[in-house]
Design a protein around this motif. Structure first.
Motif, PDB file in Angstrom:
ATOM      1  N   ARG A   1     -13.706   7.445   8.014  1.00  0.00           N
ATOM      2  CA  ARG A   1     -14.848   7.732   7.232  1.00  0.00           C
ATOM      3  C   ARG A   1     -15.707   8.508   8.093  1.00  0.00           C
ATOM      4  O   ARG A   1     -15.986   8.162   9.273  1.00  0.00           O
ATOM      5  CB  ARG A   1     -15.370   6.683   6.607  1.00  0.00           C
ATOM      6  CG  ARG A   1     -16.378   7.121   5.355  1.00  0.00           C
ATOM      7  CD  ARG A   1     -17.136   5.791   4.824  1.00  0.00           C
ATOM      8  NE  ARG A   1     -16.620   4.629   4.141  1.00  0.00           N
ATOM      9  CZ  ARG A   1     -16.174   4.623   2.939  1.00  0.00           C
ATOM     10  NH1 ARG A   1     -16.374   5.513   2.241  1.00  0.00           N
ATOM     11  NH2 ARG A   1     -15.328   3.592   2.842  1.00  0.00           N
TER      12      ARG A   1
ATOM     13  N   PHE B   1     -13.388   8.399   1.792  1.00  0.00           N
ATOM     14  CA  PHE B   1     -12.899   7.684   2.728  1.00  0.00           C
ATOM     15  C   PHE B   1     -11.272   8.544   2.879  1.00  0.00           C
ATOM     16  O   PHE B   1     -10.778   8.866   1.917  1.00  0.00           O
ATOM     17  CB  PHE B   1     -12.457   6.264   2.501  1.00  0.00           C
ATOM     18  CG  PHE B   1     -11.666   5.593   1.415  1.00  0.00           C
ATOM     19  CD1 PHE B   1     -12.321   5.481   0.078  1.00  0.00           C
ATOM     20  CD2 PHE B   1     -10.323   5.702   1.376  1.00  0.00           C
ATOM     21  CE1 PHE B   1     -11.523   5.323  -0.885  1.00  0.00           C
ATOM     22  CE2 PHE B   1      -9.445   5.218   0.166  1.00  0.00           C
ATOM     23  CZ  PHE B   1      -9.937   5.161  -0.766  1.00  0.00           C
TER      24      PHE B   1
ATOM     25  N   LEU C   1       1.348  10.533  -8.594  1.00  0.00           N
ATOM     26  CA  LEU C   1       1.042   9.128  -9.166  1.00  0.00           C
ATOM     27  C   LEU C   1       1.150   9.289 -10.411  1.00  0.00           C
ATOM     28  O   LEU C   1       0.911  10.128 -11.176  1.00  0.00           O
ATOM     29  CB  LEU C   1      -0.351   8.846  -8.439  1.00  0.00           C
ATOM     30  CG  LEU C   1      -0.374   8.275  -7.062  1.00  0.00           C
ATOM     31  CD1 LEU C   1      -1.931   8.190  -6.724  1.00  0.00           C
ATOM     32  CD2 LEU C   1       0.365   7.147  -6.767  1.00  0.00           C
TER      33      LEU C   1
ATOM     34  N   LEU D   1     -12.459  -0.066   3.661  1.00  0.00           N
ATOM     35  CA  LEU D   1     -12.515   0.026   2.115  1.00  0.00           C
ATOM     36  C   LEU D   1     -13.671  -0.719   1.637  1.00  0.00           C
ATOM     37  O   LEU D   1     -13.647  -1.936   1.868  1.00  0.00           O
ATOM     38  CB  LEU D   1     -11.170  -0.106   1.742  1.00  0.00           C
ATOM     39  CG  LEU D   1     -10.015   0.792   2.083  1.00  0.00           C
ATOM     40  CD1 LEU D   1      -8.698   0.116   1.818  1.00  0.00           C
ATOM     41  CD2 LEU D   1     -10.329   2.227   1.740  1.00  0.00           C
ATOM     42  N   THR D   2     -14.559  -0.151   0.797  1.00  0.00           N
ATOM     43  CA  THR D   2     -15.497  -0.828   0.030  1.00  0.00           C
ATOM     44  C   THR D   2     -14.898  -1.352  -1.142  1.00  0.00           C
ATOM     45  O   THR D   2     -13.575  -1.008  -1.504  1.00  0.00           O
ATOM     46  CB  THR D   2     -16.674  -0.060  -0.183  1.00  0.00           C
ATOM     47  OG1 THR D   2     -15.974   1.080  -1.188  1.00  0.00           O
ATOM     48  CG2 THR D   2     -17.342   0.633   0.976  1.00  0.00           C
TER      49      THR D   2
ATOM     50  N   ASP E   1     -14.023   1.575  -3.316  1.00  0.00           N
ATOM     51  CA  ASP E   1     -12.726   2.034  -2.886  1.00  0.00           C
ATOM     52  C   ASP E   1     -11.712   1.484  -3.445  1.00  0.00           C
ATOM     53  O   ASP E   1     -10.400   1.956  -3.857  1.00  0.00           O
ATOM     54  CB  ASP E   1     -12.671   2.073  -1.438  1.00  0.00           C
ATOM     55  CG  ASP E   1     -13.770   3.119  -0.805  1.00  0.00           C
ATOM     56  OD1 ASP E   1     -14.378   3.850  -1.320  1.00  0.00           O
ATOM     57  OD2 ASP E   1     -14.288   2.735   0.418  1.00  0.00           O
ATOM     58  N   LEU E   2     -11.587  -0.056  -3.553  1.00  0.00           N
ATOM     59  CA  LEU E   2     -10.433  -0.819  -3.869  1.00  0.00           C
ATOM     60  C   LEU E   2     -10.267  -0.885  -5.293  1.00  0.00           C
ATOM     61  O   LEU E   2      -9.138  -1.130  -5.787  1.00  0.00           O
ATOM     62  CB  LEU E   2     -10.419  -2.216  -3.400  1.00  0.00           C
ATOM     63  CG  LEU E   2     -10.194  -2.017  -1.660  1.00  0.00           C
ATOM     64  CD1 LEU E   2     -10.778  -3.521  -0.824  1.00  0.00           C
ATOM     65  CD2 LEU E   2      -8.808  -1.999  -1.244  1.00  0.00           C
TER      66      LEU E   2
ATOM     67  N   GLN F   1      -7.506   1.289  -6.696  1.00  0.00           N
ATOM     68  CA  GLN F   1      -5.997   0.775  -6.323  1.00  0.00           C
ATOM     69  C   GLN F   1      -6.047  -0.711  -7.060  1.00  0.00           C
ATOM     70  O   GLN F   1      -4.727  -1.054  -6.925  1.00  0.00           O
ATOM     71  CB  GLN F   1      -6.214   0.385  -4.722  1.00  0.00           C
ATOM     72  CG  GLN F   1      -5.880   1.645  -4.109  1.00  0.00           C
ATOM     73  CD  GLN F   1      -4.455   2.388  -4.408  1.00  0.00           C
ATOM     74  OE1 GLN F   1      -3.789   1.822  -5.120  1.00  0.00           O
ATOM     75  NE2 GLN F   1      -4.329   3.522  -3.548  1.00  0.00           N
TER      76      GLN F   1
ATOM     77  N   TRP G   1      -0.838   1.483 -10.240  1.00  0.00           N
ATOM     78  CA  TRP G   1      -0.305   2.888  -9.896  1.00  0.00           C
ATOM     79  C   TRP G   1       0.996   2.965  -9.597  1.00  0.00           C
ATOM     80  O   TRP G   1       1.567   1.945  -8.786  1.00  0.00           O
ATOM     81  CB  TRP G   1      -1.189   3.654  -8.720  1.00  0.00           C
ATOM     82  CG  TRP G   1      -2.308   3.954  -9.181  1.00  0.00           C
ATOM     83  CD1 TRP G   1      -3.665   3.372  -8.975  1.00  0.00           C
ATOM     84  CD2 TRP G   1      -2.789   5.237  -9.859  1.00  0.00           C
ATOM     85  NE1 TRP G   1      -4.660   3.945  -9.289  1.00  0.00           N
ATOM     86  CE2 TRP G   1      -4.269   5.228  -9.986  1.00  0.00           C
ATOM     87  CE3 TRP G   1      -2.126   6.246 -10.344  1.00  0.00           C
ATOM     88  CZ2 TRP G   1      -4.899   6.142 -10.719  1.00  0.00           C
ATOM     89  CZ3 TRP G   1      -3.025   7.233 -11.045  1.00  0.00           C
ATOM     90  CH2 TRP G   1      -4.353   7.235 -11.182  1.00  0.00           C
TER      91      TRP G   1
END
Lengths: 298, 87
Positions: free
Chosen positions: A109, A127, B2, B44-45, B48-49, B52, B56
């Motif tokens: 990042r 990111f 994806l 990763l915040t 961000d996660l 996921q 997927w």
């Protein structure tokens, strides 16, 4: 799209996708779409540029779902379900992770920089994620020949170069070559030994400069990390490193960049937990950066 | 490429950490004293996660097959290159 270059257009996978786009003059193209398993287009869900509009996307998806529920089963589903014989095979299917490969999750990042906008993926809200692989013949470069506390080794080859070559030290991707690494001063030192566990401290300083048709960028930065090598099983059992440096894109490209050319960037490297889809994808540069020969010669 | 079964649970969430990420200032140098600060910026915040946390599938084929099994529509995310980086 790889689909458009496929030589397996007779396969049902291709035909289904071609059917989704049969009324689209652009054919199979990138975007976010909602479709039926039978290959019928329901909606295009990517809305907003450069900042996506999630409210509008959600509304479109709800409409697509309603449309789906109103369709008869014979339209929304295939009468003959897909089997493996219907699947297109890709070159990447041949690529694999060699046994005992050190598999790292890379997260990067950038920091804020003058003039930044979300048009440019260097913006700190974005990111980057990837995998970094070192097979046994490569990660052994981190281990001094004589396993004795205080011993160190100068690390060269892929174990030092790959951080730069795969663009793990910067946002986005660049076309880097070994000759662009002007300084790659990496050392690994044994700090502790507990049974077969050899604790290492890894430090590096990099200066890289490219001057090609595809890449005019430069980078200067450092890497610092800890790792554990288990001599009994010839494997790396822990790895925790970060990079911090300054990336200069060299030339601002109108469809990529907004703001200053220069940005500070942080990257982290840790054992891949393999918890989600990103973690399980092949390294981004599996073809140009690693190659099929790489995985066949551990 | 994806694909994802249509699921509305996590779409439309704002990232509460974005302002903090923009405020973060890079340390002048990398040392063991600044290691964790740098690592945190490159981690990763929760937001961000969240992306996921969805189920997927990494190929169109898997997604279509799964959609057929469950009788659900499929989100196809098609792109040039790789979803984790630049085109």
């Amino acid at each position: 799209m790889d689909y458009n270059n496929s030589d397996q257009k007779s396969k049902r996978e291709f035909q289904l996708l071609a059917n989704v786009f049969r009324n689209d003059p652009n054919g199979i193209h990138q975007g976010i779409f909602v479709v039926t398993p039978s290959g019928r287009w329901l909606t295009t869900a990517n809305t907003g540029w450069p900042d996506p509009d999630p409210v509008a996307a959600l509304e479109r998806m709800k409409q697509a779902l309603a449309k789906y529920k109103a369709m008869p089963k014979s339209e929304r589903l295939l009468s003959q379900p897909l089997t493996d014989a219907d699947r297109i095979t890709w070159e990447e299917d041949k690529f694999f992770k060699p046994e005992r490969t050190l598999d790292l999750r890379v997260v990067k990042r950038g920091y804020a920089y003058p003039g930044m906008e979300t048009f440019d993926e260097r913006h700190p809200k974005f990111f980057g994620i990837d995998r970094l692989w070192f097979k046994p013949s490569e990660f052994r470069a981190y281990v001094p020949r004589e396993l004795k506390v205080g011993n160190s080794i100068k690390v060269s080859g892929p174990a030092m170069e790959r951080y730069i070559l795969m663009s793990h030290m910067m946002k986005a991707q660049g076309a880097w070559d070994v000759s662009h690494i002007k300084t790659g001063d990496m050392t690994s030192r044994i700090t502790r030994i507990e049974g077969s566990q050899v604790h290492l401290e890894i430090r590096a300083h990099y200066i890289a400069k490219a001057n090609t048709q595809w890449n005019k960028a430069s980078y200067e930065g450092d890497l610092l990390g800890r790792a554990v090598y288990d001599s009994a099983i010839d494997s790396m059992t822990n790895f925790d490193a970060v990079m911090l440096g300054t990336h200069d894109v060299g030339v601002l490209v109108s469809n990529l960049h907004k703001g200053d050319r220069v940005q500070r960037v942080a990257s982290s490297f840790s054992l891949n937990p393999l918890t989600d889809a990103d973690d399980r994808m092949l390294p981004q540069q599996w073809y140009w950066g690693y190659g099929l020969r790489w995985c066949r010669t551990p | 490429m994806l694909s994802l079964l249509l699921n509305f649970a996590t779409i439309g969430q704002a990232s509460p950490t974005e302002a903090q990420l923009i405020k973060n200032v890079a340390p002048k140098e990398l040392s063991w004293e600044t290691f964790e600060t740098v690592k945190k910026h490159a981690s990763l915040t929760t937001d961000d996660l969240r992306f996921q946390s969805l189920d997927w599938k990494t190929t169109v084929f898997e997604g279509l097959k799964y959609g057929q099994e469950l009788d659900k529509p499929v989100i196809l995310w098609l792109y040039f290159g790789d979803p984790r980086g630049a085109c």
